[in-house]
Design a protein around this motif. Structure first.
Motif, short mmCIF file in Angstrom:
data_model
loop_
_atom_site.label_atom_id
_atom_site.label_comp_id
_atom_site.label_asym_id
_atom_site.label_seq_id
_atom_site.Cartn_x
_atom_site.Cartn_y
_atom_site.Cartn_z
N ASN A 204 48.28 33.02 36.09
CA ASN A 204 47.79 32.67 37.28
C ASN A 204 48.67 33.45 38.36
O ASN A 204 47.96 33.71 39.41
CB ASN A 204 47.72 31.08 37.25
N CYS A 205 50.02 33.21 38.30
CA CYS A 205 50.87 33.96 39.49
C CYS A 205 50.37 35.39 39.54
O CYS A 205 50.37 36.08 40.54
CB CYS A 205 52.38 33.78 39.01
N LEU A 206 50.08 35.91 38.34
CA LEU A 206 50.08 37.59 38.27
C LEU A 206 48.59 37.77 38.90
O LEU A 206 48.24 38.68 39.63
CB LEU A 206 49.81 38.17 36.87
N GLN A 207 47.61 36.91 38.81
CA GLN A 207 46.36 37.10 39.22
C GLN A 207 46.48 36.93 41.09
O GLN A 207 45.96 37.41 41.80
CB GLN A 207 45.49 35.85 39.01
N LYS A 208 47.57 35.89 41.27
CA LYS A 208 47.72 35.75 42.88
C LYS A 208 48.38 36.83 43.38
O LYS A 208 48.03 37.39 44.35
CB LYS A 208 48.49 34.49 43.02
N ASP A 209 49.25 37.48 42.77
CA ASP A 209 50.03 38.72 43.24
C ASP A 209 50.45 39.64 41.92
O ASP A 209 51.44 39.22 41.61
CB ASP A 209 51.22 38.33 44.01
N PRO A 210 49.73 40.57 41.68
CA PRO A 210 50.06 41.44 40.60
C PRO A 210 51.39 42.05 40.76
O PRO A 210 51.58 42.94 39.65
CB PRO A 210 48.66 42.45 40.50
N ARG B 46 40.83 37.59 44.52
CA ARG B 46 41.01 37.84 43.29
C ARG B 46 40.30 36.95 42.32
O ARG B 46 40.23 37.12 41.10
CB ARG B 46 42.46 37.98 42.80
N PHE B 47 39.47 35.91 42.85
CA PHE B 47 39.17 34.81 42.04
C PHE B 47 37.89 35.21 41.32
O PHE B 47 37.62 35.04 40.07
CB PHE B 47 38.77 33.38 42.91
N LEU B 48 37.04 35.65 42.04
CA LEU B 48 35.71 36.21 41.59
C LEU B 48 35.75 37.51 40.65
O LEU B 48 35.31 38.32 41.32
CB LEU B 48 34.38 36.06 42.51
N THR B 49 36.63 37.78 39.96
CA THR B 49 36.54 38.93 39.08
C THR B 49 36.53 38.82 37.70
O THR B 49 36.60 37.69 37.16
CB THR B 49 37.89 39.63 39.46
N GLY B 50 36.07 39.67 36.73
CA GLY B 50 35.84 39.52 35.57
C GLY B 50 37.14 39.34 34.70
O GLY B 50 37.13 38.45 33.84
N GLY B 293 40.08 24.40 33.97
CA GLY B 293 40.85 25.72 34.04
C GLY B 293 40.68 26.34 35.31
O GLY B 293 41.56 27.01 35.83
N VAL B 294 39.30 26.07 35.87
CA VAL B 294 39.16 26.70 36.89
C VAL B 294 40.01 26.14 38.25
O VAL B 294 40.49 27.08 39.16
CB VAL B 294 37.64 26.60 37.48
N PHE B 295 40.20 24.91 38.10
CA PHE B 295 40.88 24.32 39.24
C PHE B 295 42.50 24.68 39.21
O PHE B 295 43.15 25.05 40.13
CB PHE B 295 40.82 22.84 39.22
N ARG B 296 43.05 24.98 37.99
CA ARG B 296 44.47 25.24 37.93
C ARG B 296 44.53 26.89 38.18
O ARG B 296 45.60 27.03 38.87
CB ARG B 296 44.94 25.19 36.12
N ASN B 297 43.70 27.44 37.78
CA ASN B 297 43.75 29.08 38.23
C ASN B 297 43.68 28.95 39.73
O ASN B 297 44.41 29.68 40.23
CB ASN B 297 42.70 29.54 37.38
N GLY B 298 42.43 28.38 40.16
CA GLY B 298 42.15 28.55 41.48
C GLY B 298 43.29 28.01 42.52
O GLY B 298 43.38 28.60 43.69
#
Lengths: 323, 331
Positions: A204-210, B46-50, B293-298
């Protein structure tokens, strides 16, 4: 009638304990039965007890954070005639009334690994300096990065845990960062010291900032999780991971290049020092006091100028668990 | 001759879908998921990506698969507190046999699968033959499985696993998105179980047993056989979840899975399956797992501390069960 029988039984038990009292009895209460860190600590204590001719009683909480289980163990040990008790408190404050009760009965209590809050609630503390452990890897990372731009992710323990906070703050201080608000710290997540949760946190951190290129982890399982997440996107080579603990698996991961450096701590030493102090107290009545730093060593195979460290061979020779 | 107005038919279809969703309490979770996703999408591009979606699927994969077994059991008005431990016991057998004993990895996987399935069978036996409440039975086997795992593994993690054990962690690409085989397996399992539950007689029997065991028995459904099958099959499903866990983390960790029983129950409840049995949809469980999962990631992407995820999950669980109670009273 039942009560009568019970009291007769307890008199009998006390008598048996009294008979065996010439052999010093020492108690060790760990956080859990299962964490290899504590499994090793128990082994160290048993070794020292056997060498000193003392009898070792062991107990533990059911899970990380289980205070009631530790209180029960403590009470049972006092009842069994232990005159010195070593404890790694699950809850720094909630354990204190039970410790006070034991100390009032003449038992010397030493905290191992984690302090009580306040620290003065026990006779002495034998532990790793967690702030220093964090500082060492912070300094190491700073030396490696120099003036290069850095984006840091921290995979912490869980909210409010003093060991987690000390390591985290020590790391930032070692790197020369004064606050969490610093722009170089781009992601902070709790890993609970668990590999799977650490992996999720890192992803998730890498999604936030790659562009994260330095990862601080609370311990080596969390570091292994972070590595797994980085490997999945092919960045395992250009991101530095630093950690704390120095377990055998962790040191092996340092040797394999997954972790750049780790701060090694010494549970065996905490335990053997504790047992020795306990035996001395029971035989001579002399108590230990204050804080004893059981030491921390930076383990890495890529030495940095100006940062003292030992290699993974030393790390493996001194790690805890199965090599 | 009546000519169907296609537009009318569509609204009717949509209406009946809405009704169906509402009757299973799926409407709330879907709205929560859409609202949360919309919010996170505005906060982070970055949230709404495959890739991010694939990631969330990977993160919920283990609990998602385990929750299939949990759903089947909850549909029979039971509960399984042992699932995480049964899974971990299976993983330790697989990894230790493959690494320390050097056994052929496929045989090792089979051995782990058998062990987990056997514990499931034991759960089923105790529930059907001795008529113990599932809560108590699985509380017992939770502890038993935990202790055996610790004794068997000596609290040591197994590393250096052979490729066959981590296969489901490998990825293939659709466009720029890397997808793990494990995720595909999870989705496939949901489809298969959905077909099983809605299109086959044994599947419908599970609902019947959960709704009213006495009525089910009187109509000739072998209630005990159904229950024994459900608990055993759940054990088998946990072993597959275990294989996915091993593939995801690359190690055999004896301390994993401790709270997974609660996570699976959370997924099942958020997905609208009634804890009182007999009502629920299997894809609701997937939805429930995805919400977590969505909440944790988001929340990570938007920089919110992870405790807030726990806070929100707790509130959602209570709302979901409250919705179940309210619709039950109406019905």
């Amino acid at each position: 009638m039942n009560i009568k029988r019970l009291s007769a039984l307890s008199v009998l038990m006390t008598a048996t304990v009294a008979f065996a009292a010439d052999q010093p009895i020492i108690g060790l209460i760990t956080k859990t039965e299962t964490n290899p860190f504590f499994v090793k600590m128990k082994e160290g204590a048993q070794k020292a007890a056997t060498a000193k001719g003392a009898k070792l009683l062991t107990g533990a909480g059911k899970a990380d954070g289980d205070n009631a289980g530790q209180v029960t163990a403590l009470e049972n040990m006092v009842a069994a005639g232990a005159k010195a008790i070593l404890i790694t408190p699950n809850n720094a404050q909630a354990i204190i009334p039970a410790i006070e009760k034991a100390r009032k009965q003449g038992v010397m209590v030493i905290a191992l690994d984690s302090p009580t809050d306040p620290q003065s609630a026990v006779d002495a503390l034998f532990a790793t300096n967690n702030y220093k452990a964090g500082q060492l890897i912070g300094k190491y990372a700073k030396a490696a990065f120099g003036k290069k731009p850095v984006k840091i992710a921290t995979l912490d323990l869980f909210p409010g845990h003093p060991v987690g906070i000390d390591r985290h703050n020590g790391f930032l201080n070692g790197f020369g960062i004064s606050s969490d608000k610093d722009a170089r710290v781009v992601c902070m997540q709790d890993s609970y010291g668990d590999q799977a949760k650490g992996q999720t946190a890192m992803e998730n951190c890498l999604q936030k900032d790659p562009e994260i290129n330095l990862v601080y982890t609370i311990n080596e399982p969390a570091a292994a999780g972070a590595y797994q997440a980085l490997k999945a996107i092919g960045r395992e080579k250009d991101v530095m991971i630093v950690s704390v603990d120095g377990g055998c698996t962790g040191v092996k991961n340092v040797a394999a290049g997954m972790i750049a450096a780790t701060s090694q701590q010494y549970p065996l030493k905490m335990a053997s020092l504790g047992v020795e102090a306990g035996v001395k107290y029971i035989k001579t009545g002399k108590k230990v006091s204050g804080y004893t730093d059981t030491g921390v060593t930076l383990i890495t195979d890529k030495k940095m100028k100006g940062v003292t460290s030992k290699d993974t061979k030393f790390g493996l020779d001194n790690c805890w668990g199965v090599k | 001759m009546t000519v169907q107005n296609p537009a009318n038919a569509r609204t009717r279809e949509a209406n009946s879908l809405l009704k169906r969703l509402n009757s299973t309490n799926l409407l709330g979770p879907i709205i929560a998921l859409i609202l949360a996703s919309a919010f996170f999408a505005t906060q982070s591009e970055r949230f709404l990506t495959g890739q991010n979606f694939s990631l969330i699927l990977q993160q919920v994969m283990v609990v998602g698969v385990m929750a299939i077994g949990q759903t089947l059991i909850i549909l029979t008005a039971g509960i399984d507190l042992s699932c995480g431990m049964v899974m971990v016991l299976g993983t330790m057998v697989m990894t230790k046999l493959a690494v320390e004993s050097g056994m052929n990895p496929f045989v090792a996987i089979l051995a782990g699968t058998l062990v987990s399935t056997a514990v499931g069978f034991l759960n089923g036996l105790l529930v059907t033959k001795i008529k113990l409440p599932p809560f108590i039975v699985t509380l017992g086997t939770y502890n038993i499985a935990f202790a055996i795992t610790q004794i068997y593994s000596n609290a040591q993690t197994q590393t250096g696993l052979p490729e066959a054990l981590t296969f489901f962690g490998n990825t293939f690409h659709i466009g720029n998105t890397a997808i793990t085989y494990g995720t595909v397996l999870m989705l496939l399992m949901y489809v298969l179980i959905w077909v099983f539950l809605t299109r086959t007689a044994p599947g419908r029997h599970i609902y019947a047993v959960g709704n009213n065991p006495e009525a089910a028995r009187l109509t000739g459904i072998p209630t005990n056989k159904v229950l024994l099958f459900v608990y055993t099959f759940a054990g088998f499903i946990y072993s597959i979840a275990g294989l996915l866990l091993v593939a995801r983390t690359g190690v055999g960790d004896p301390n994993a899975g401790a709270t997974d029983n609660l996570d699976t129950i959370t997924a099942v409840v958020l997905g609208g399956t009634s804890l009182f049995g007999g009502r629920g949809l299997i894809y609701g469980t997937l939805l429930g797992a995805l919400i977590v999962g969505v909440f944790r990631n988001g929340l990570t992407l938007t920089g919110v501390p992870s405790v807030y995820q726990i806070l929100i999950t707790g509130i959602l669980v209570i709302l979901a069960v409250a919705a179940d109670q309210l619709t039950r009273k109406k019905a």
